[in-house]
Design an enzyme around this catalytic site. Structure first.
Site, PDB file in Angstrom:
ATOM      1  N   ALA A 269       0.850  -1.215  -0.093  1.00  0.00           N
ATOM      2  CA  ALA A 269      -0.149  -0.132   0.045  1.00  0.00           C
ATOM      3  C   ALA A 269       0.993   1.331   0.032  1.00  0.00           C
ATOM      4  CB  ALA A 269      -0.889  -0.043   1.370  1.00  0.00           C
ATOM      5  N   GLU A 305      -0.230   2.909   7.245  1.00  0.00           N
ATOM      6  CA  GLU A 305      -0.313   3.838   6.314  1.00  0.00           C
ATOM      7  C   GLU A 305      -1.076   4.902   6.619  1.00  0.00           C
ATOM      8  OE1 GLU A 305       1.579   3.195   3.808  1.00  0.00           O
ATOM      9  OE2 GLU A 305       1.317   1.068   3.728  1.00  0.00           O
TER      10      GLU A 305
HETATM   11  N1  B3K Z   1       6.024   3.911   1.493  1.00  0.00           N
HETATM   12  C1  B3K Z   1       5.381   2.657   0.752  1.00  0.00           C
HETATM   13  C2  B3K Z   1       6.486   1.875   0.186  1.00  0.00           C
HETATM   14  C3  B3K Z   1       6.745   2.431  -1.145  1.00  0.00           C
HETATM   15  C4  B3K Z   1       7.627   1.439  -1.804  1.00  0.00           C
HETATM   16  C5  B3K Z   1       8.235   2.219  -2.931  1.00  0.00           C
HETATM   17  N2  B3K Z   1       9.180   0.943  -3.775  1.00  0.00           N
HETATM   18  C6  B3K Z   1       4.469   1.684   1.638  1.00  0.00           C
HETATM   19  C7  B3K Z   1       4.796   1.947   3.119  1.00  0.00           C
HETATM   20  O1  B3K Z   1       5.772   1.260   3.512  1.00  0.00           O
HETATM   21  O2  B3K Z   1       3.921   2.136   3.896  1.00  0.00           O
HETATM   22 ZN    ZN Z   2       5.475   2.426   5.219  1.00  0.00          ZN
END
Ligand code: B3K
Ligand code: ZN
Length: 883
Positions: A269, A305
């Site tokens: 996500a 998230e």
């Molecule tokens: N921040 C995103 C992950 C992004 C990955 C990019 N290759 C999801 C998370 O860790 O919440």
């Molecule tokens: Zn994250």
């Protein structure tokens, strides 16, 4: 092999951007193959940057249509453009406005980065460097801007239009069948948090009142018709929002919070501001299609998230080297949430199992890197277990060392100080140093030094002096690029347990009020006085540090801990350690004696008889032996996966035999009666019941088959049905094939359930599995373009089927290499992820090693590899010079 050093990005080379962007106005006209993006950027020179520097904007496969600077259309000689960049050699030295028009093709975008299509809908993924696939930009996390996005689309094709922030306007475009929506996000953010969605979507939502009384409309958008499967996600979101207020004092900051589920997604996500986009696997749930594990993952990822809104979005990262600043911290936060919502000891065990299976494994192989790496070629390859899981362990250790109250004060100070900024690990630690007055510089080594420390502990008891001494030493293996290692700061929670379960009164002044001793030297000793009888030390309670422990405890001592330790984690750990010893012995030609096996089996029997039904989830964990991969990791070199498989099968058979009466009792008495509920207690009962069935079948094929068939037919939920199918999968022959066909029949139209079906077949530990995987790739439901399908079939084969992926003839390796190359042409990020299955190749025995090396070389030699794959393959092959 050649490594292109020019492409390496180094932390030490960081410098602030020469320009800043205060405001972004985007006009996106969605079209399947020709989406028009007009970006109006308010730029100004950065006082902290170089003066007279050119303006160099990042791009990726962009098609430039026009450039306008302060209203003047720029002639071609005043800029240089390619699909990869837009450079203005002599930009104004004062604030100015740049308007750039690009055209992109969402339908052709199979990399799933930038704007792409999933199930006919439009969606985006920008982290880490996907925004540059939408428009030319300073695509780096320390450039924070306020975004206003106008999205326009055909009303029939995309009736729902979503963006970051709050919706400020919407309407139809006169004289056309098109409509638009304008979204404004008042919070300055880096480009990686940008998102938009356009499509046909069903919605479930409700109002949430924040702690200061503000109203927020929260909603989950899914494929129309699947709204009832989004209820659990919505509920998890609401609980996360409340929990973050109560535990961290963090309140939500927009009028809406939207989550959209899409079926084509590279990872779990994404925390885009106010518009989280999810792999639908982590949103959709119904008792008939999702297992208890799925429900738990949904809850954890929704929370993760959401928590990023503060740890990641309000406070973001200065550069990608600081990734753990948001990811490690946010994993820690989601783990704490799950522990509060479910069962703390059970969740802790699950976390540690994952940490060991993924992070310890990574840390012991060619892809080992520090939690804060010092260089990278492709940042997408650093969204790793080390950054996430070990990153979370560091935060947990910090809390253990300074205590809960100071931890909360430090978090408050961090959020207050760094709100609206792009921060570093130093900023984070400084907040805790400032509230406690402690020097955390030694502790900060956890961010820099790769490898899992090993702590060796020896106990000495002096009966006449009533003194017990514990001698500790620590060391860390060399890892790529780091030959010598320094001692770490290791918080060790510990206690003494009497062999007969009685209380031990003993004192040791170096253990703090929380029962923690800090080991911060290469070696150290603890002295306990007033110890009346020889104790058993219970060390690393709650797994207080991400280290490997070597303890000089006998199996008898450990089984006493299983029975008497007040720390649930260590009770579980004790049984695991004994089982691991037996498994390692049996796999390496040092077969354990009958007595040793009986001792474990009867201890498990006694434990279950006494307490399994008091905490079924915990008991299920005690019953599950270390996996084949765990044993391989413990052996560490010259591994023969076939021997491990045989050893594990045999030990499970013996335990199943000895415990048969209880296992049958649990399987009968824990049968589901009422309607399904995903709560932790109900899930725990199902877990124990299914673990019982599994062990019973290991001991008695006929009984196992009969019970599994009955359960398969009568199951009223996916957890029980899948568990029974899992058991049937271990039995070759007709029973298995009939069940496989029946399952397919039942779930033909459920892609997420078919993923489970793919996985089950890919993980059959028998010859023939590889052919089966090849055949399944022709199945109408399989698609090389959909990451969930590829991961469930090919990824599971490579990561979970120890014996068949690591076949002695090398066919498993060759197969994976060929798929990686095929996927690389479509979706490099996904290909690189699959390739990491090779990270264990060096620990295999020689035949397998040489096959693996050949397969890796066949990948490395291919021309036109993506940077993603070429980075992994070159690191996997690199000799560990450790220099
Ligand atoms: N921040 C995103 C992950 C992004 C990955 C990019 N290759 C999801 C998370 O860790 O919440
Ligand atoms: Zn994250």
């Amino acid at each position: 092999m050649r490594t292109d050093t020019a492409q390496i990005v180094r932390l030490e080379d960081y410098r602030p951007s020469d320009f800043l962007i205060d405001k972004v106005e985007l006009d996106v006209r969605l079209d399947a193959t020709a989406t028009r993006v007009t970006a109006t950027l308010s730029l100004r020179p950065n006082p902290e940057g170089r003066s007279d520097a050119p303006l160099s904007l990042d791009g990726d496969e962009l098609n430039l249509k026009s450039v306008t600077l302060d209203g003047r259309s720029l002639p071609a000689e005043e800029f240089e453009a390619s699909p990869q960049s837009l450079v203005i050699a002599q930009p104004p030295q004062h604030p100015f406005t740049l308007t750039v028009e690009t055209e992109i093709n969402p339908t052709a975008n199979t990399k799933l980065m930038g704007v792409y299509r999933s199930g006919g809908n439009y969606c985006t993924q920008c982290e880490a460097e996907g925004f540059r696939r939408i428009t030319y930009f300073l695509d780096r996390p320390d450039v924070l801007a306020v975004y206003t996005t106008r999205i326009e689309a055909d009303l029939d094709e995309a009736p729902v239009l979503l963006g970051n922030g709050n919706r400020v306007e919407s309407g139809s475009v006169e004289g056309t069948n098109r409509h638009y929506a304008v979204w404004h996000d008042p919070h300055p953010k880096p480009s990686y948090l940008f998102a938009l969605v356009g499509g046909k979507l069903g919605r479930v939502g409700k109002s949430f009142t924040t702690m200061s009384g503000r109203n927020v409309e929260i909603a989950v958008y899914v494929e129309p018709g699947k709204e009832n499967r989004a209820d659990y996600a919505l509920d998890a979101l609401e609980r996360s929002m409340r929990w973050d207020e109560q535990v961290f004092g963090r309140e939500y900051d927009l009028d809406v919070f939207n989550i959209v589920a899409v079926s084509d997604f590279n990872m779990g996500a994404m925390e885009n501001k106010g518009l989280n986009i999810f792999n639908d696997k982590y949103v959709l749930a119904s008792p008939e299609t999702a297992t208890d594990m799925d429900y738990a993952h949904i809850e954890a990822i929704i929370a993760h998230e959401y928590f990023h809104n503060w740890s990641g979005n309000r406070v973001t990262c200065r550069d990608w080297f600081q990734l753990c600043l948001k990811e490690g911290l946010t994993v820690f936060r989601d783990q704490e949430f799950s522990s509060d919502e479910r069962s703390r000891p059970v969740d802790r065990i699950a976390e540690v199992k994952t940490l060991r299976a993924r992070q310890f494994l990574e840390d012991s192989g060619p892809l080992a890197h520090p939690v804060r790496p010092s260089q990278y070629r492709e940042i997408n390859n650093f969204y790793t277990a080390t950054v996430y899981e070990k990153g979370a362990e560091i935060v947990r250790m910090l809390k253990t060392i300074i205590g809960a109250e100071d931890f909360r004060r430090g978090m408050d100070l961090y959020f207050e100080r760094c709100d609206g900024t792009a921060a570093t690990v130093e900023d984070f630690l400084k907040a805790f140093a400032d509230v406690t007055g402690r020097d955390l510089s030694h502790f900060s080594r956890w961010y820099e030094q790769a490898g899992t420390p090993r702590v060796t502990v020896k106990g000495h008891y002096d009966q006449s002096a009533r003194i017990y001494r514990l001698d500790f030493t620590q060391s860390t293996q060399p890892t790529p690029g780091q030959a010598t290692k320094e001692p770490m700061v290791i918080p060790i929670a510990l206690g003494l347990v009497a062999r007969d379960g009685s209380t031990i009164e003993a004192t040791c002044e170096r253990i703090d009020a929380r029962g923690v001793f800090i080991l911060d030297k290469a070696s150290d000793s603890l002295i306990f006085t007033g110890v009346a009888s020889p104790p058993v030390p219970s060390l690393l309670r709650g797994f207080s540090a991400p280290v490997k422990a070597s303890l000089d405890l006998s199996n008898g001592d450990l089984l006493a801990l299983l029975q008497y330790d007040s720390d649930a984690f260590n009770r579980w750990q004790a049984a695991q350690t004994v089982a691991m010893r037996l498994l390692v012995g049996a796999s390496t030609g040092a077969a354990p004696s009958e007595e040793e096996i009986d001792a474990l089996s009867s201890a498990l029997h006694a434990f279950m008889e006494q307490s399994a039904l008091q905490d079924p989830a915990f008991a299920a964990l005690v019953l599950s032996l270390p996996s084949e991969a765990d044993v391989a990791q413990e052996i560490g070199a010259n591994v023969d996966p076939d021997a491990i498989h045989r050893a594990r099968k045999e030990l499970r058979r013996r335990i199943g035999e000895v415990c048969s009466d209880l296992l049958q009792h649990f399987h009968r008495s824990l049968a589901e009666t009422g309607s399904y509920s995903p709560d932790a207690a109900s899930a725990g009962r199902r877990a124990l019941r299914n673990a019982s069935l599994d062990l019973l079948a290991a001991a008695n094929r006929d009984l196992g088959e009969r019970l599994a068939r009955e359960q398969f037919d009568s199951a009223s939920n996916m957890t029980d049905r899948l568990a029974s199918l899992n058991v049937l999968m271990t039995l070759s022959g007709e029973a298995r094939e009939t069940a496989i066909a029946r399952f397919e029949d039942l779930y033909r139209h459920e892609p997420l359930v078919l993923d489970k079906w793919f996985t089950l077949q890919a993980t059959i530990p028998e010859d023939g599995a590889l052919d089966r995987v090849r055949r399944l790739m022709e199945h109408p439901a399989f698609s090389m373009g959909n990451p969930n399908r590829v991961r469930s079939l090919v990824g599971s084969f490579a990561m979970l089927n120890q014996v068949q992926f690591n076949r002695a003839d090398g066919a498993g390796y060759d197969f994976l290499a060929s798929i990686v190359l095929a996927v690389d042409a479509i979706n490099p990020q996904l290909a690189a992820r699959l390739l990491t299955a090779f990270s264990t190749w060096r620990m295999m025995n020689e035949t397998r090693r040489s096959h693996a090396k050949k397969a890796l070389l066949s990948v490395a030699e291919k021309p036109n590899l993506s940077r993603d794959v070429s980075d992994i393959v070159s690191r996997a092959l690199e000799e560990n010079k450790a220099s």
